[in-house]
Design an enzyme around this catalytic site. Structure first.
Site, PDB file in Angstrom:
ATOM      1  N   CYS A  31     -23.459   9.071 -52.608  1.00  0.00           N
ATOM      2  CA  CYS A  31     -23.781   7.800 -53.212  1.00  0.00           C
ATOM      3  C   CYS A  31     -22.522   7.519 -53.947  1.00  0.00           C
ATOM      4  O   CYS A  31     -21.417   8.175 -53.971  1.00  0.00           O
ATOM      5  CB  CYS A  31     -24.837   8.288 -54.337  1.00  0.00           C
ATOM      6  N   CYS A  34     -20.290   9.477 -56.503  1.00  0.00           N
ATOM      7  CA  CYS A  34     -19.262  10.418 -56.041  1.00  0.00           C
ATOM      8  C   CYS A  34     -17.825  10.038 -56.165  1.00  0.00           C
ATOM      9  O   CYS A  34     -16.961  10.465 -56.256  1.00  0.00           O
ATOM     10  CB  CYS A  34     -19.587  10.722 -54.599  1.00  0.00           C
ATOM     11  N   ASP A 439     -28.425  15.621 -19.190  1.00  0.00           N
ATOM     12  CA  ASP A 439     -27.902  16.920 -19.167  1.00  0.00           C
ATOM     13  C   ASP A 439     -29.194  17.675 -19.916  1.00  0.00           C
ATOM     14  O   ASP A 439     -29.639  17.138 -20.980  1.00  0.00           O
ATOM     15  CB  ASP A 439     -26.636  17.000 -19.856  1.00  0.00           C
ATOM     16  N   ASP A 632     -23.652  16.198 -23.102  1.00  0.00           N
ATOM     17  CA  ASP A 632     -22.479  16.541 -24.024  1.00  0.00           C
ATOM     18  C   ASP A 632     -21.466  17.477 -23.560  1.00  0.00           C
ATOM     19  O   ASP A 632     -20.544  17.817 -24.094  1.00  0.00           O
ATOM     20  CB  ASP A 632     -23.388  17.109 -25.084  1.00  0.00           C
ATOM     21  N   ASP A 636     -20.275  18.090 -18.395  1.00  0.00           N
ATOM     22  CA  ASP A 636     -20.444  16.659 -18.159  1.00  0.00           C
ATOM     23  C   ASP A 636     -19.597  15.520 -18.163  1.00  0.00           C
ATOM     24  O   ASP A 636     -19.917  14.325 -17.630  1.00  0.00           O
ATOM     25  CB  ASP A 636     -21.718  16.553 -19.230  1.00  0.00           C
TER      26      ASP A 636
END
Lengths: 750, 57
Positions: A31, A34, A439, A632, A636
């Site tokens: 938020c 911070c 995958d 991923d 691949d």
């Protein structure tokens, strides 16, 4: 072994006036408060001159006086506040100040200023032409306009001229060629008209055109930049660094770019291996699921190669960094990737396609107009003016906005749905997809292994096992901890057991009042091989971890990669839409078959090598299919590049993310469906926009050919068409705002 | 029509001032963090505490 220190010199740059500067990616900003918390806290530190958190990009820039404080101190302060921070390698932050964006914005501002002032003068001339303006005043106004317009065209137009020049030199036609011709001719014609004290000058059109087009360019740039800065943060949050052993035996945390072949690197248990290397010391098992798609842990020992992206599960390893040596998996993947990348990139964007059709058409029309007027007896000068006015009014202003406006709106929608686009034209390619290849490991399944439902522990037992597991870095123990957290409805923190002690490579044990409890390998807990064999045959794809209670009862817990929570619903949605969904995996046949059955995917292939995946995808493409690859793993990456378009989860290895056109965040796989859905709608609107600008040209060209175009008409037509295509692009957002499931319930034909 | 001698330079100077202001704001990095700026105005940490009137920051 000595403590690790980070090699801060690699991350610090020297600012002006002897101050040191460091960029950090901050994780955990939830938020706006911070901002204050972080900045206020850091400014209390002596020596810190400036701490500024960019809320848009979640980056913190800190500047401090030399020799007053240390980066370690800053980082530990922030960690005490509850934020994880990772330093940026300055070599990786390509443009800290967004130079390109600022350049476009400056050009935009200049052309905006110029077009407003010229319009002020033009309107006076236009209204004066209908009343009583005398030639001297008009001429004065035209000269003034020229004075403003000429430097503006030179300054703001340079982006287009450069791009057009590049395209022509490569014997290409892009949208910038007709734009540049239009702008330059309009300016030149107006200048000539001004010199000869003629009635009409088109300075306003030329400059306004630049203004609209630069706006489109800026949209386009913002879209890319937002995604890129996000992606850069992700790369840093993944801590792309390694612990190097210095010649004097001390340990130093260095960014990957500083590592060289032959360096020695330490990888602790539970850490992800960040380099490719050969093991020179240590024994461990490694989770290679990100690399090969295989879910079972692999035993490795001295001499075995390990790959970046794999997870070190058990013992501490010392690696020697190697380059992609010949015949290793990585080398093979790299070669395949190269070929696949070359074959790709031949996709012609819809906008360029339009301009290839458009430019010759318009230029021929202008030429015919010139010849026509000459045949019908007009003078040279008059005929040329009319021919140029055809070019001015057809200058693809709307065309230049038609596509970027839609891309911006679409990428905003993508962003909301946790999809980051790597390339702008991915939207067009996604819209054409008819075959989806998934995958399995890490894509349809969660990237981390999960405790299977049938574990047979009571809630109390599971929580106790998880508390013990907190003291271990083994991925299987972590799975137990995650399972406990999931079940822990009250959301209370699990606290580690105080007496827990870990035996590296085996498990953790702790003494709790009534006896010893253990969590670890079946052997560590004293499981009989008969029992182990039984459970292994029951769950062939799972790894087994054992939990021994204080009273001696032993539980065998199967941990395996389970499907993502929404995999089933999403795949069935895709199937219902008429997509051809297929599964290609490097994992063992039994595991693949089980997943495919659960998801009702009919065509699946197991134990594929990277080259087999590519071959399969190329076969599909050869049949005229438009393939979306979702994957991923390292294995691949070539397939991702070979497919028409590709998506990777954010947990993917670096190479795959780079090869993919889009990345999705979070656990659910729903973004894949959303991406296809939004892209289809966006593509429709892009085509509509192209038609709209086409129709506009169709209406305006006859007027221009007949010689009736006045500067007023040109200005109105140009701004009108630009506004229309922009509004039409905004419709995309509206249609996705109103309903959760917009009216795009298309079905693929046939 | 002599009025133009004043009006046109005035218009240009005003417009130019706007342009210069924008270019300056761009250069000084005011557009680097568009999201954060709107929150920073709500930050009252730089005010003195109302009850105690001494500087103890």
């Amino acid at each position: 072994m000595s403590e690790t220190t980070r090699d801060w010199d690699a991350f610090i740059t020297k600012g002006d006036s002897q101050n040191l500067h460091m960029d950090l990616a901050v994780d955990g900003i939830t938020c706006a408060a911070c901002i204050y918390e972080i900045e206020r806290d850091l400014e209390k530190v002596d020596g810190i001159e400036r701490a500024r958190l960019n809320y848009t990009s979640h980056r913190l820039g800190v500047e401090w006086k030399q020799n007053t404080t240390s980066p370690d101190h800053i980082v530990s302060r922030l960690e005490r506040l509850g934020y994880k921070v990772y330093p940026f390698d300055p070599a990786q932050v390509k443009e800290r100040g967004d130079k390109v964006g600022k350049d476009i914005l400056r050009s935009l501002a200049v052309s905006g200023f110029a077009s407003m002032n010229i319009m002020l003068l033009s309107i006076s001339v236009w209204s004066g032409n209908h009343s009583d303006i005398d030639e001297a005043t008009r001429s004065f106004f035209h000269w003034l306009s020229a004075l403003i317009a000429l430097p503006t065209v030179a300054y703001s137009g340079r982006i287009f001229f450069k791009s057009a020049y590049r395209a022509i030199r490569q014997r290409n036609l892009n949208m910038d060629v007709p734009i540049s011709i239009g702008v330059l001719l309009a300016t030149a014609l107006s200048l000539v008209q001004t010199i000869f004290h003629a009635k009409h000058a088109y300075f306003d059109s030329a400059v306004m055109l630049l203004f609209f087009l630069l706006a489109g360019r800026y949209f386009d740039h913002m879209m890319r930049r937002k995604t890129r800065s996000f992606a850069e943060n992700l790369a840093v949050l993944k801590a792309e660094s390694a612990t190097k052993i210095q010649p004097d035996g001390s340990l130093l945390d260095v960014p990957l770019s500083k590592l060289q072949e032959g360096d020695l690197v330490i990888v602790r248990p539970g850490e992800r291996i960040s380099v490719d290397g050969l093991i020179v010391e240590g024994v461990s098992s490694v989770d290679q699921s990100l690399v090969t798609g295989e879910t079972k842990l692999h035993e490795v020992s001295v001499g075995s190669p390990v790959y970046a992206g794999t997870m070190n599960a058990q013992g501490q390893l010392t690696l020697e960094v190697i380059k992609a040596a010949q015949n290793t998996l990585l080398d093979q993947v790299n070669k395949l990737l190269e070929t696949a990348m070359e074959a790709r990139g031949k996709y012609v964007q819809i906008a360029d396609k339009a301009s290839q059709l458009y430019a010759p058409l318009v230029h021929t029309a202008a030429l015919l107009t010139l010849i026509g007027w000459l045949i019908f007896g007009a003078g040279w000068q008059h005929a040329i003016i009319i021919a140029i006015s055809v070019l001015i009014i057809t200058c693809p202003c709307a065309l230049g906005l038609a596509i970027p406006a839609v891309q911006v709106v679409a990428s905003g929608l993508f962003f909301d749905r946790k999809i980051l686009l790597n390339s702008g034209d991915a939207i067009e390619r996604l819209a054409k997809v008819d075959t989806i290849v998934f995958d399995k490991t890490g894509t349809l399944t969660t990237p981390d292994p999960q405790l299977l439902q049938e574990h047979g522990l009571s809630q109390q037992q599971l929580i106790e096992a998880a508390r013990l597991g907190l003291s271990s870095s083994h991925p299987l123990s972590k799975a137990i901890v995650r399972a406990a957290y999931k079940l822990n409805i009250n959301n209370t923190e699990l606290t580690p057991l105080k007496q827990a002690s870990e035996t590296a490579g085996q498990g953790v044990a702790a003494n709790v009042g009534e006896g010893e409890i253990r969590l670890g390998s079946p052997k560590f807990c004293g499981v009989k091989s008969k029992d182990l064999a039984k459970i292994e045959s029951k769950y062939p794809e799972a790894s087994i971890i054992a939990y021994k209670q204080a009273n001696g009862t032993i539980h065998l817990l199967p941990v395996a990669q389970s499907l993502r929570s929404d995999a089933q619903t999403q795949v069935s949605r895709l199937l219902k839409r008429g997509y051809d969904v297929q599964l290609l995996s490097g994992d063992r046949a039994s595991a693949v078959e089980k997943a495919a059955k659960e998801l009702a995917i009919e065509s699946y292939y197991a134990q594929l090598q990277p080259q087999e995946k590519i071959a399969y995808i190329e076969k599909l493409r050869g049949k005229g299919k438009n393939v979306l690859m979702v994957g991923d793993g390292l294995n691949d990456a070539p397939a991702l590049a070979a497919a028409n378009v590709s998506i990777s989860p954010v947990s993917a290895v670096h190479l795959s993310q780079a090869a993919a056109d889009a990345i999705f965040l979070g656990e659910p796989i729903a973004p894949v469906f959303d991406a296809l859905n939004i892209s289809r709608r966006a593509h429709t609107i892009m085509q509509q926009n192209l038609w709209l600008s086409g129709v506009y040209n169709l209406l305006s060209v006859p007027v221009a050919v007949a010689g009736y175009v006045t500067p007023l008409l040109a200005a109105l037509a140009m701004s009108g068409s630009s506004v229309v295509v922009t509004l039409n692009a905004l419709r995309l957002r509206l249609s996705f705002l109103s309903a959760s499931e917009p009216d795009t319930t298309y079905k693929l034909g046939k | 029509m002599e009025i133009l001698v004043y009006l046109i330079p005035t218009a240009l100077v005003l417009g130019g001032a706007g342009l210069a202001a924008f270019l300056w704001s761009l250069k000084s990095g005011q557009y680097d963090d568009i999201e954060g700026a709107k929150w920073r105005i709500l930050d009252d940490g730089d005010l003195q505490d109302e009850n105690t009137n001494n500087n103890n920051s």
